[in-house]
Design an enzyme around this catalytic site. Structure first.
Site, PDB file in Angstrom:
ATOM      1  N   GLU B  50       0.821  -1.216   0.000  1.00 31.16           N
ATOM      2  CA  GLU B  50       0.000   0.000   0.000  1.00 31.16           C
ATOM      3  C   GLU B  50       0.855   1.266   0.000  1.00 31.16           C
ATOM      4  OE1 GLU B  50      -0.586  -2.623   1.911  1.00 31.16           O
ATOM      5  OE2 GLU B  50      -2.660  -3.221   1.608  1.00 31.16           O
ATOM      6  N   PHE B 112     -11.487  -7.977  13.368  1.00 35.50           N
ATOM      7  CA  PHE B 112     -10.345  -8.352  12.533  1.00 35.50           C
ATOM      8  C   PHE B 112     -10.045  -7.246  11.518  1.00 35.50           C
ATOM      9  CE2 PHE B 112      -8.674 -10.439   8.646  1.00 35.50           C
ATOM     10  CZ  PHE B 112      -7.429 -10.776   9.164  1.00 35.50           C
ATOM     11  N   GLN B 113      -8.790  -6.862  11.465  1.00 33.84           N
ATOM     12  CA  GLN B 113      -8.313  -5.798  10.575  1.00 33.84           C
ATOM     13  C   GLN B 113      -9.047  -4.485  10.783  1.00 33.84           C
ATOM     14  OE1 GLN B 113      -8.031  -7.349   6.513  1.00 33.84           O
ATOM     15  NE2 GLN B 113      -5.933  -7.968   6.939  1.00 33.84           N
TER      16      GLN B 113
END
Lengths: 170, 573
Positions: B50, B112-113
């Site tokens: 990213e 999550f995340q």
């Protein structure tokens, strides 16, 4: 020098965080901060007190102007604004000493907000300086808890920099 | 028209005229990628990290003048975008980051995340939005592009919950943006401009101190006209390289820590600094209290907060630079006496300094000289208007600044404010996407290259060929230079070696062309081949590990005390 800055912000999540974060990251110190609704449901007012030189105040105002949620920034000059703060003060007070304390509090137009068997809470509204005097007065009598709202203010009608309502929002 | 939130994002990008975005898919942004699968005129370039995607979007923005767009998922996706966002913030690069967020029902539960994307990026964005209601999506995207590109440009973040992307909306893209608190200045104060013109004509040693704002403000033509009308020397910073033609007789190049002596002396001995879209950065001023003590300051900027932030402005002018410079030129024309030639003696003085203190380095020795690599690249591309340069950060960047000649804006793309190592390679890919016609060359360091070299895969597979020339001195060269000069030769943890990795082999592994060059007489041939091979190429140019970058203003010293190459021995003593 101490300055009071009045900031109108959009009433949106994160607006206060953006203002306070800007202060933190640029190393500006906030002495007092009060947030609350205004006459418009979609606008909140943040009133800040900062202790800094005039050039730094200018920088603070400019940096706040850049925040997308900030609608208006105005500095309330001492003497040209009505400034108030509210304090709640708990004093340990046996019944025998209540009359004396109430007599003291009357000097500051304080009100008894709560009365317990061995303590009482005073509620007082005034300028921050008056609240400080009241606090000092009560301290020797067993001040056990204190909560202050932080100062809020509005420019006086006579003040040259009084914000005109139609200019608050573009 | 009824559609899903994810499709609405793509229709919004199309409505904004975005032709390419850079990103990587992941859990919370999957619905948007499914919309890509359903079709869009927006091209998606698949990065390998990213951070790479973010720098590509920056490179695209800087090369094109348009808004760059990066896409990432929640959690690690957006934390990996933090560096490019901070970079874009420091260099005022217009950037819209669109990130996925966990479902609205999961926000705040440490799902999550999940990460607080708007919170993490709060100090480094112009503004950000967490979209939890699909009805807000079109307005938020409209506002995001508007804020990114108007006023002082910069990064914004739009964090979109996964279920918002999956919810149906009756989509129309708004024509108007509703942002009562965002009012960038549209005009300039005529009296201030008039006063500036008079001060300019009265000055005997004026300089135009030009920063990146003049490129962002699209005011390069106006700058040139002003300089020519007034005969005023132009000292353009690293971020403004190319804003004013470097072959122009009035161009006196970059000032600052590794700028020329003549530019630094020019700034510091002037009696009037006209700052244009520049921010008196410490890398330009050196010790601020000693900077240009005899100069009055006129400060032009779109961002009022930059004026007076570090140096008091005698004449502040807030507003768009293009308009401001055009108005100033008009006022100068009106105010100047017939036959006014500008500061003739002052220009002669600057010329004398330029003659006396040119950029120089010792050419003999066993090793290839890093400066010679840059000079050869410059000479091989001389006069071409289809070359875009990017750089990493460090010695090679400063040599690129010193020795390249850029006559056009948006042809020199570098990380200035944040000093992001690893910026150059992905930024080059983004620049190539913006300018497919151009030869895009990244002058990189060996340390920088290893921070983002995985994007070679992006370059090769996406058909975005770039040429990477690694000025490989085997060290974290700038850090080594400081260790040598200021830390008594204690070279702690700066030795990378020339050999590991073998950059040419690494390039080949990615399907790019790899070259290695160590000898002076092979340099030109190898660079020529890399520039003309038509595919992604990496040149490992192994050079002198001990070469230092001069001139130099030591950190904290007054800019007037710039150290010349010839004085190197005196410094070491």
């Amino acid at each position: 020098m101490r300055h009071t800055v009045s900031v109108l912000v959009e009433n949106r999540p994160g607006a206060l965080a953006r203002v306070s974060n800007m202060f933190a990251r640029r190393g500006f110190n906030i002495e007092s901060l009060a947030v609350g609704p205004t006459e418009r449901h979609d606008v909140s007012r943040i009133t800040l007190t900062v202790d800094c030189p005039a050039d730094l105040l200018e920088q603070i105002e400019k940096q706040m102007h850049k925040l997308v949620n900030v609608l208006r920034v105005s500095t309330l000059e001492a003497g040209e604004a009505v400034e108030r703060e509210l304090a709640l003060v708990r004093v340990s007070a046996e019944p025998s000493r209540r009359a004396e304390l109430i007599a003291l509090s009357e000097v500051f137009d304080a009100r008894v907000a709560d009365l317990g068997p061995d303590s009482m809470i005073f509620e007082v509204v005034g300028t921050p300086e008056q609240l400080e005097s009241f606090e000092e007065l009560l301290r020797p009598h067993g001040l056990t808890e204190l909560a202050r709202t932080g100062r809020i203010g509005l420019a006086r009608a006579s003040a040259s920099r009084a914000p005109r309502p139609q200019h608050v929002l573009r | 028209m009824k559609m899903l939130g994810s499709d609405a994002i793509l229709r919004s990008l199309e409505a904004e005229g975005i032709d390419v975005v850079f990103g990587i898919p992941g859990g919370a942004i999957l619905p948007l990628y499914d919309a890509f699968a359903r079709g869009s005129t927006v091209r998606h370039v698949l990065a390998r990290h990213e951070q790479g995607a973010g720098h590509m979007a920056e490179g695209y923005a800087r090369a094109s003048g348009k808004v760059g767009v990066a896409v990432a998922t929640s959690g690690p996706g957006v934390t990996n975008l933090v560096t490019p966002i901070a970079d874009a913030w420091m260099d005022s690069t217009p950037l819209v980051c669109i990130t996925g967020q966990v479902r609205t029902t999961l926000i705040g539960t440490d799902a999550f995340q999940e990460t607080d994307a708007t919170g993490i990026t709060l100090p480094i964005v112009k503004h950000s939005w967490l979209v939890q209601d699909v009805q807000e999506l079109p307005h938020v995207l409209k506002a995001a592009f508007h804020v990114a590109r108007t006023g002082r440009s910069g990064p914004v973040l739009v964090d979109v919950a996964k279920d918002v992307q999956e919810t149906e909306i009756d989509f129309t893209y708004p024509h108007q943006v509703d942002l009562p608190g965002w009012r960038p200045p549209a005009g300039v104060h005529p009296r201030q401009v008039r006063e500036a013109a008079r001060a300019l004509l009265a000055a005997s040693r004026p300089v135009l101190y030009v920063g990146g704002g003049v490129i962002n403000g699209d005011a390069c033509d106006e700058l040139r006209e002003l300089a020519e009308v007034g005969g005023i020397p132009v000292i353009a910073t690293l971020m403004a390289k190319g804003s004013f033609p470097e072959t122009h007789p009035l161009c006196y190049g970059p000032p600052g820590m590794h700028g020329s002596k003549w530019a630094n002396w020019g700034l510091n001995k002037s009696d009037l600094i006209v700052a244009v879209g520049a921010r008196f950065d410490d890398r330009v001023t050196g010790k601020l209290s000693a900077f240009a003590p005899g100069a009055k300051v006129i400060h032009f900027d779109i961002d009022a907060a930059e004026i007076g932030k570090l140096r008091r402005a005698d004449i502040p002018v807030t507003g768009p630079l293009r308009l401001a410079l055009a108005e100033l030129t008009k006022a100068v024309r009106e105010e100047e006496e017939p036959g006014h030639e500008g500061p003739v003696a002052w220009r002669r003085q600057l010329e004398e300094w330029r003659e006396a203190f040119p950029y120089r380095y010792r050419r003999e020795g066993d090793y290839l000289k890093p400066q010679a690599i840059v000079e050869t690249l410059r000479d091989l591309t001389l006069g071409r208007d289809d070359v875009v340069w990017t750089t990493g950060v460090g010695q090679h960047q400063m040599w690129a600044m010193q020795y390249l000649v850029c006559d056009r804006p948006r042809t020199f793309i570098t990380s200035g404010g944040l000093g992001t190592m690893g910026y150059g390679l992905p930024a080059a890919i983004g620049a190539k996407a913006a300018r497919p016609d151009a030869t895009v060359v990244c002058i990189d360091g060996d340390g920088c290259f290893q921070m983002t070299c995985q994007e070679l895969a992006t370059s090769v597979l996406e058909g975005l060929p770039i040429v990477v020339v690694i000025v490989n001195n085997g060290w974290l060269g700038m850090v080594r230079q400081w260790q040598e000069m200021f830390y008594d030769n204690r070279f702690a943890e700066t030795h990378l070696t020339h050999q590991v990795p073998d950059y040419a082999q690494l390039a080949e592994a990615y399907g790019a062309a790899g070259f290695t060059v160590e000898a002076d007489d092979e340099l030109e041939g190898v660079l020529e081949e890399a520039l003309t091979c038509g595919r992604t190429a990496v040149v490992d140019a192994r050079c002198d590990p001990e070469e230092k970058c001069f001139p130099m203003i030591p950190a904290g010293a007054a800019a007037i005390d710039v150290i010349e190459f010839s004085e190197e021995k005196a410094v070491e003593a």
